[in-house]
Design a protein around this motif. Structure first.
Motif, PDB file in Angstrom:
ATOM      1  N   PRO A   1     -20.555  34.671   7.076  1.00  0.00           N
ATOM      2  CA  PRO A   1     -19.750  34.647   6.187  1.00  0.00           C
ATOM      3  C   PRO A   1     -19.558  36.055   5.637  1.00  0.00           C
ATOM      4  O   PRO A   1     -20.340  36.653   5.288  1.00  0.00           O
ATOM      5  CB  PRO A   1     -20.374  33.768   5.063  1.00  0.00           C
ATOM      6  CG  PRO A   1     -21.416  32.830   5.575  1.00  0.00           C
ATOM      7  CD  PRO A   1     -21.813  33.735   7.011  1.00  0.00           C
ATOM      8  N   ALA A   2     -18.265  36.394   5.109  1.00  0.00           N
ATOM      9  CA  ALA A   2     -17.742  37.702   4.622  1.00  0.00           C
ATOM     10  C   ALA A   2     -18.598  38.321   3.342  1.00  0.00           C
ATOM     11  O   ALA A   2     -19.216  39.394   3.323  1.00  0.00           O
ATOM     12  CB  ALA A   2     -16.403  37.866   4.351  1.00  0.00           C
ATOM     13  N   GLU A   3     -18.970  37.275   2.642  1.00  0.00           N
ATOM     14  CA  GLU A   3     -19.928  37.590   1.624  1.00  0.00           C
ATOM     15  C   GLU A   3     -21.333  37.938   1.927  1.00  0.00           C
ATOM     16  O   GLU A   3     -21.896  38.536   1.216  1.00  0.00           O
ATOM     17  CB  GLU A   3     -19.912  36.353   0.686  1.00  0.00           C
ATOM     18  CG  GLU A   3     -20.312  35.080   0.831  1.00  0.00           C
ATOM     19  CD  GLU A   3     -19.384  34.287   1.413  1.00  0.00           C
ATOM     20  OE1 GLU A   3     -19.514  32.999   1.713  1.00  0.00           O
ATOM     21  OE2 GLU A   3     -18.298  34.380   1.692  1.00  0.00           O
TER      22      GLU A   3
ATOM     23  N   LEU B   1     -26.307  42.034   4.118  1.00  0.00           N
ATOM     24  CA  LEU B   1     -27.052  42.314   5.405  1.00  0.00           C
ATOM     25  C   LEU B   1     -26.962  43.712   5.570  1.00  0.00           C
ATOM     26  O   LEU B   1     -28.225  44.431   5.873  1.00  0.00           O
ATOM     27  CB  LEU B   1     -26.302  41.745   6.496  1.00  0.00           C
ATOM     28  CG  LEU B   1     -26.324  40.134   6.610  1.00  0.00           C
ATOM     29  CD1 LEU B   1     -25.367  39.660   7.462  1.00  0.00           C
ATOM     30  CD2 LEU B   1     -27.552  39.775   7.173  1.00  0.00           C
ATOM     31  N   ARG B   2     -26.184  44.652   5.150  1.00  0.00           N
ATOM     32  CA  ARG B   2     -26.034  46.069   5.273  1.00  0.00           C
ATOM     33  C   ARG B   2     -27.148  46.554   3.992  1.00  0.00           C
ATOM     34  O   ARG B   2     -27.796  47.686   4.467  1.00  0.00           O
ATOM     35  CB  ARG B   2     -24.516  46.428   4.621  1.00  0.00           C
ATOM     36  CG  ARG B   2     -24.397  47.886   5.143  1.00  0.00           C
ATOM     37  CD  ARG B   2     -22.898  48.247   4.595  1.00  0.00           C
ATOM     38  NE  ARG B   2     -21.898  47.456   4.919  1.00  0.00           N
ATOM     39  CZ  ARG B   2     -21.480  47.767   6.337  1.00  0.00           C
ATOM     40  NH1 ARG B   2     -21.989  48.744   7.106  1.00  0.00           N
ATOM     41  NH2 ARG B   2     -20.460  46.935   6.989  1.00  0.00           N
ATOM     42  N   ARG B   3     -26.988  46.091   3.005  1.00  0.00           N
ATOM     43  CA  ARG B   3     -28.256  46.479   1.949  1.00  0.00           C
ATOM     44  C   ARG B   3     -29.602  46.276   2.549  1.00  0.00           C
ATOM     45  O   ARG B   3     -30.373  47.319   2.591  1.00  0.00           O
ATOM     46  CB  ARG B   3     -27.895  45.811   0.645  1.00  0.00           C
ATOM     47  CG  ARG B   3     -28.879  46.509  -0.474  1.00  0.00           C
ATOM     48  CD  ARG B   3     -28.328  45.939  -1.823  1.00  0.00           C
ATOM     49  NE  ARG B   3     -28.318  44.457  -1.941  1.00  0.00           N
ATOM     50  CZ  ARG B   3     -27.152  43.783  -1.828  1.00  0.00           C
ATOM     51  NH1 ARG B   3     -25.861  44.357  -2.194  1.00  0.00           N
ATOM     52  NH2 ARG B   3     -27.362  42.607  -1.972  1.00  0.00           N
ATOM     53  N   MET B   4     -29.775  45.138   2.964  1.00  0.00           N
ATOM     54  CA  MET B   4     -31.231  44.930   3.544  1.00  0.00           C
ATOM     55  C   MET B   4     -31.670  45.873   4.933  1.00  0.00           C
ATOM     56  O   MET B   4     -32.620  46.189   5.113  1.00  0.00           O
ATOM     57  CB  MET B   4     -31.545  43.547   4.103  1.00  0.00           C
ATOM     58  CG  MET B   4     -31.483  42.698   2.690  1.00  0.00           C
ATOM     59  SD  MET B   4     -32.788  42.964   1.424  1.00  0.00           S
ATOM     60  CE  MET B   4     -31.929  44.094   0.164  1.00  0.00           C
TER      61      MET B   4
ATOM     62  N   LYS C   1     -14.699  41.516  12.142  1.00  0.00           N
ATOM     63  CA  LYS C   1     -13.316  41.375  11.956  1.00  0.00           C
ATOM     64  C   LYS C   1     -13.084  40.116  11.227  1.00  0.00           C
ATOM     65  O   LYS C   1     -13.906  38.987  11.602  1.00  0.00           O
ATOM     66  CB  LYS C   1     -12.545  41.523  13.167  1.00  0.00           C
ATOM     67  CG  LYS C   1     -12.848  40.710  14.086  1.00  0.00           C
ATOM     68  CD  LYS C   1     -12.018  41.242  15.395  1.00  0.00           C
ATOM     69  CE  LYS C   1     -12.198  40.185  16.647  1.00  0.00           C
ATOM     70  NZ  LYS C   1     -11.580  40.371  17.827  1.00  0.00           N
ATOM     71  N   PRO C   2     -12.084  39.681  10.545  1.00  0.00           N
ATOM     72  CA  PRO C   2     -11.935  38.347  10.163  1.00  0.00           C
ATOM     73  C   PRO C   2     -11.668  37.363  11.286  1.00  0.00           C
ATOM     74  O   PRO C   2     -11.265  37.742  12.219  1.00  0.00           O
ATOM     75  CB  PRO C   2     -10.614  38.387   9.320  1.00  0.00           C
ATOM     76  CG  PRO C   2     -10.544  39.837   9.091  1.00  0.00           C
ATOM     77  CD  PRO C   2     -10.896  40.526  10.074  1.00  0.00           C
TER      78      PRO C   2
END
Length: 80
Positions: free
Chosen positions: A9-11, A16-19, A76-77
């Protein structure tokens, strides 16, 4: 790496990036502490084993963190 595609999910991407960034920062802090302990030992002082930082990862794991961050940049979407 496998060629299977999964949907995230995009949200979830910012979390994920932060962790992953937290993990990389933690590894960097361990490396910093290891260098300090090394300097203390080089100066002829002893450091008790329980005071030495424990480094549970190695360079392969750090490379894995970097790869995971790069994969997030390639998202990508999904097509409906």
């Amino acid at each position: 790496m496998a060629t299977q595609i999964v949907t995230i999910p995009a949200e979830a991407i910012p979390d994920l990036r932060r962790m992953l960034a937290v993990g990389l920062a933690s590894i960097a802090e361990l490396e910093r502490l290891e260098k300090i302990v090394g300097l203390v030992v080089e100066a002829g002082r002893t450091v008790d084993a329980e005071l030495r930082p424990m480094h549970p990862t190695g360079c392969d794991e750090v490379a894995g963190f970097a790869t995971a961050l790069m994969w997030l940049d390639m998202t990508k979407p999904a097509e409906a």
